[in-house]
Design an enzyme around this catalytic site. Structure first.
Site, PDB file in Angstrom:
ATOM      1  N   THR A   1      25.928  35.496  44.155  1.00  0.00           N
ATOM      2  CA  THR A   1      26.775  35.554  42.959  1.00  0.00           C
ATOM      3  C   THR A   1      26.224  34.704  41.818  1.00  0.00           C
ATOM      4  O   THR A   1      26.214  35.128  40.670  1.00  0.00           O
ATOM      5  CB  THR A   1      28.201  35.064  43.323  1.00  0.00           C
ATOM      6  OG1 THR A   1      28.682  35.848  44.410  1.00  0.00           O
ATOM      7  CG2 THR A   1      29.150  35.190  42.141  1.00  0.00           C
TER       8      THR A   1
ATOM      9  N   PHE B   1      38.461  31.616  37.094  1.00  0.00           N
ATOM     10  CA  PHE B   1      37.532  32.479  36.356  1.00  0.00           C
ATOM     11  C   PHE B   1      38.074  33.890  36.152  1.00  0.00           C
ATOM     12  O   PHE B   1      37.391  34.737  35.569  1.00  0.00           O
ATOM     13  CB  PHE B   1      36.162  32.527  37.052  1.00  0.00           C
ATOM     14  CG  PHE B   1      36.180  33.074  38.458  1.00  0.00           C
ATOM     15  CD1 PHE B   1      36.110  34.439  38.707  1.00  0.00           C
ATOM     16  CD2 PHE B   1      36.257  32.204  39.548  1.00  0.00           C
ATOM     17  CE1 PHE B   1      36.120  34.938  40.002  1.00  0.00           C
ATOM     18  CE2 PHE B   1      36.273  32.694  40.849  1.00  0.00           C
ATOM     19  CZ  PHE B   1      36.206  34.070  41.072  1.00  0.00           C
TER      20      PHE B   1
ATOM     21  N   ARG C   1      24.159  44.939  48.153  1.00  0.00           N
ATOM     22  CA  ARG C   1      24.515  43.517  48.019  1.00  0.00           C
ATOM     23  C   ARG C   1      23.267  42.643  48.202  1.00  0.00           C
ATOM     24  O   ARG C   1      23.100  41.625  47.534  1.00  0.00           O
ATOM     25  CB  ARG C   1      25.575  43.128  49.058  1.00  0.00           C
ATOM     26  CG  ARG C   1      26.910  43.864  48.907  1.00  0.00           C
ATOM     27  CD  ARG C   1      27.848  43.218  47.938  1.00  0.00           C
ATOM     28  NE  ARG C   1      28.257  41.889  48.319  1.00  0.00           N
ATOM     29  CZ  ARG C   1      29.099  41.146  47.591  1.00  0.00           C
ATOM     30  NH1 ARG C   1      29.595  41.618  46.449  1.00  0.00           N
ATOM     31  NH2 ARG C   1      29.439  39.950  47.991  1.00  0.00           N
TER      32      ARG C   1
ATOM     33  N   ASN D   1      26.311  37.891  35.721  1.00  0.00           N
ATOM     34  CA  ASN D   1      25.279  38.107  36.745  1.00  0.00           C
ATOM     35  C   ASN D   1      24.864  39.570  36.898  1.00  0.00           C
ATOM     36  O   ASN D   1      24.439  39.998  37.962  1.00  0.00           O
ATOM     37  CB  ASN D   1      25.739  37.508  38.078  1.00  0.00           C
ATOM     38  CG  ASN D   1      27.094  38.056  38.506  1.00  0.00           C
ATOM     39  OD1 ASN D   1      27.581  39.026  37.925  1.00  0.00           O
ATOM     40  ND2 ASN D   1      27.683  37.465  39.523  1.00  0.00           N
TER      41      ASN D   1
ATOM     42  N   GLU E   1      37.367  50.969  44.996  1.00  0.00           N
ATOM     43  CA  GLU E   1      36.725  50.798  43.690  1.00  0.00           C
ATOM     44  C   GLU E   1      36.200  52.122  43.134  1.00  0.00           C
ATOM     45  O   GLU E   1      36.313  52.377  41.932  1.00  0.00           O
ATOM     46  CB  GLU E   1      35.582  49.776  43.820  1.00  0.00           C
ATOM     47  CG  GLU E   1      36.095  48.373  44.141  1.00  0.00           C
ATOM     48  CD  GLU E   1      34.980  47.394  44.490  1.00  0.00           C
ATOM     49  OE1 GLU E   1      33.791  47.785  44.451  1.00  0.00           O
ATOM     50  OE2 GLU E   1      35.304  46.224  44.804  1.00  0.00           O
TER      51      GLU E   1
ATOM     52  N   LYS F   1      27.012  45.402  34.552  1.00  0.00           N
ATOM     53  CA  LYS F   1      28.034  44.715  33.754  1.00  0.00           C
ATOM     54  C   LYS F   1      27.623  44.667  32.271  1.00  0.00           C
ATOM     55  O   LYS F   1      26.464  44.954  31.945  1.00  0.00           O
ATOM     56  CB  LYS F   1      28.230  43.301  34.319  1.00  0.00           C
ATOM     57  CG  LYS F   1      28.773  43.282  35.757  1.00  0.00           C
ATOM     58  CD  LYS F   1      28.998  41.839  36.231  1.00  0.00           C
ATOM     59  CE  LYS F   1      29.601  41.795  37.628  1.00  0.00           C
ATOM     60  NZ  LYS F   1      29.917  40.390  38.037  1.00  0.00           N
TER      61      LYS F   1
ATOM     62  N   ARG G   1      19.821  39.647  40.510  1.00  0.00           N
ATOM     63  CA  ARG G   1      20.384  38.453  39.869  1.00  0.00           C
ATOM     64  C   ARG G   1      19.379  37.309  39.813  1.00  0.00           C
ATOM     65  O   ARG G   1      19.335  36.536  38.846  1.00  0.00           O
ATOM     66  CB  ARG G   1      21.652  38.026  40.604  1.00  0.00           C
ATOM     67  CG  ARG G   1      22.840  38.980  40.383  1.00  0.00           C
ATOM     68  CD  ARG G   1      23.917  38.808  41.425  1.00  0.00           C
ATOM     69  NE  ARG G   1      25.163  39.488  41.098  1.00  0.00           N
ATOM     70  CZ  ARG G   1      26.215  39.533  41.909  1.00  0.00           C
ATOM     71  NH1 ARG G   1      26.166  38.943  43.098  1.00  0.00           N
ATOM     72  NH2 ARG G   1      27.314  40.164  41.537  1.00  0.00           N
TER      73      ARG G   1
ATOM     74  N   HIS H   1      27.594  44.443  39.743  1.00  0.00           N
ATOM     75  CA  HIS H   1      28.614  44.370  40.794  1.00  0.00           C
ATOM     76  C   HIS H   1      28.222  45.341  41.893  1.00  0.00           C
ATOM     77  O   HIS H   1      27.697  46.423  41.610  1.00  0.00           O
ATOM     78  CB  HIS H   1      29.984  44.774  40.234  1.00  0.00           C
ATOM     79  CG  HIS H   1      30.989  45.067  41.313  1.00  0.00           C
ATOM     80  ND1 HIS H   1      31.725  44.080  41.908  1.00  0.00           N
ATOM     81  CD2 HIS H   1      31.328  46.233  41.933  1.00  0.00           C
ATOM     82  CE1 HIS H   1      32.494  44.630  42.853  1.00  0.00           C
ATOM     83  NE2 HIS H   1      32.273  45.933  42.880  1.00  0.00           N
TER      84      HIS H   1
HETATM   85  P1  IDP Z   1      30.327  39.046  43.758  1.00  0.00           P
HETATM   86  O1  IDP Z   1      30.221  39.757  42.429  1.00  0.00           O
HETATM   87  O2  IDP Z   1      29.021  38.436  44.151  1.00  0.00           O
HETATM   88  O3  IDP Z   1      30.958  39.886  44.838  1.00  0.00           O
HETATM   89  P2  IDP Z   1      32.862  37.624  43.581  1.00  0.00           P
HETATM   90  O4  IDP Z   1      33.163  36.384  44.344  1.00  0.00           O
HETATM   91  O5  IDP Z   1      33.514  38.899  44.050  1.00  0.00           O
HETATM   92  O6  IDP Z   1      31.280  37.785  43.515  1.00  0.00           O
HETATM   93  O7  IDP Z   1      33.283  37.348  42.077  1.00  0.00           O
HETATM   94  C1  IDP Z   1      33.382  38.385  41.132  1.00  0.00           C
HETATM   95  C2  IDP Z   1      32.645  37.962  39.860  1.00  0.00           C
HETATM   96  O8  IDP Z   1      33.346  36.859  39.268  1.00  0.00           O
HETATM   97  C3  IDP Z   1      31.226  37.444  40.080  1.00  0.00           C
HETATM   98  O9  IDP Z   1      30.251  38.474  40.155  1.00  0.00           O
HETATM   99  C4  IDP Z   1      31.040  36.572  38.870  1.00  0.00           C
HETATM  100  O10 IDP Z   1      30.769  37.345  37.708  1.00  0.00           O
HETATM  101  C5  IDP Z   1      32.401  35.936  38.718  1.00  0.00           C
HETATM  102  N1  IDP Z   1      32.542  34.666  39.462  1.00  0.00           N
HETATM  103  C6  IDP Z   1      32.728  34.512  40.800  1.00  0.00           C
HETATM  104  N2  IDP Z   1      32.852  33.220  41.149  1.00  0.00           N
HETATM  105  C7  IDP Z   1      32.773  32.540  39.984  1.00  0.00           C
HETATM  106  C8  IDP Z   1      32.849  31.126  39.690  1.00  0.00           C
HETATM  107  O11 IDP Z   1      33.020  30.277  40.565  1.00  0.00           O
HETATM  108  N3  IDP Z   1      32.687  30.773  38.383  1.00  0.00           N
HETATM  109  C9  IDP Z   1      32.507  31.705  37.391  1.00  0.00           C
HETATM  110  N4  IDP Z   1      32.449  33.021  37.621  1.00  0.00           N
HETATM  111  C10 IDP Z   1      32.570  33.441  38.913  1.00  0.00           C
HETATM  112 MG    MG Z   2      32.905  40.674  44.888  1.00  0.00          MG
END
Ligand code: IDP
Ligand code: MG
Length: 140
Positions: free
Chosen positions: A95, A61, A89, A120, A134, A13, A106, A123
């Site tokens: 996350t 978000f 993963r 973080n 994707e 990212k 992370r 992805h």
């Molecule tokens: P992932 O990247 O671990 O799969 P996802 O739930 O798919 O997590 O969320 C996509 C991205 O959105 C996360 O990597 C993070 O950057 C952001 N994100 C997810 N949940 C939150 C939140 O509750 N607050 C702020 N940012 C969030």
């Molecule tokens: Mg995700």
């Protein structure tokens, strides 16, 4: 034993690229034994990001996430290996960087910056269906 050789989409990212951590992320993928089969650096369009994160549309978000992801160059990586979707993963960690386990990308390299979106670093696709969808967005 069943073969599950598959491909996943990894993104470094904008925060990871800006912090010069691209090499460390790629090194961890390679050290684990996975194969990088394609790679490109680009600033994604809003359209790409809305498609990529369609499952999160409407969440608080979502807008901060799309804005952050379009704020600078991203490195998109196609990674191949047995069970690589699950494996990456696991390498990436949870996350939230604050609680992501030490030893993960992370957990070791990320932190909370007190912003509306969690920055973080990486992805990784979360299923074979997501990976196919994707990879088509990022590699056509
Ligand atoms: P992932 O990247 O671990 O799969 P996802 O739930 O798919 O997590 O969320 C996509 C991205 O959105 C996360 O990597 C993070 O950057 C952001 N994100 C997810 N949940 C939150 C939140 O509750 N607050 C702020 N940012 C969030
Ligand atoms: Mg995700």
């Amino acid at each position: 034993m069943t073969s599950h050789v598959e491909e996943t989409l990894v993104l470094v990212k904008p925060d990871g690229v800006a912090r010069n951590l691209t090499g460390q992320v790629l090194a961890r993928i390679e050290a684990k034994g996975y194969t990088i089969t394609d790679l490109r650096m680009l600033v994604p369009t809003r359209e790409m990001l809305v498609r990529h994160y369609e499952e999160h549309e409407g969440k608080p978000f979502f807008e901060p996430l799309v804005e952050f992801m379009g704020s600078g160059p991203v490195v998109a990586v196609r990674v191949r290996g047995q069970r690589v979707i699950e494996g990456f993963r696991s390498l990436a960690g949870a996350t939230e960087p604050t609680t992501a386990a030490p030893g993960t990308i992370r957990g070791d390299l990320g932190r909370d910056w007190g912003e509306a979106v969690q920055k973080n670093l990486v992805h990784g696709s979360d299923s074979t269906l997501s990976a196919e969808r994707e990879l088509a967005i990022w590699f056509g």
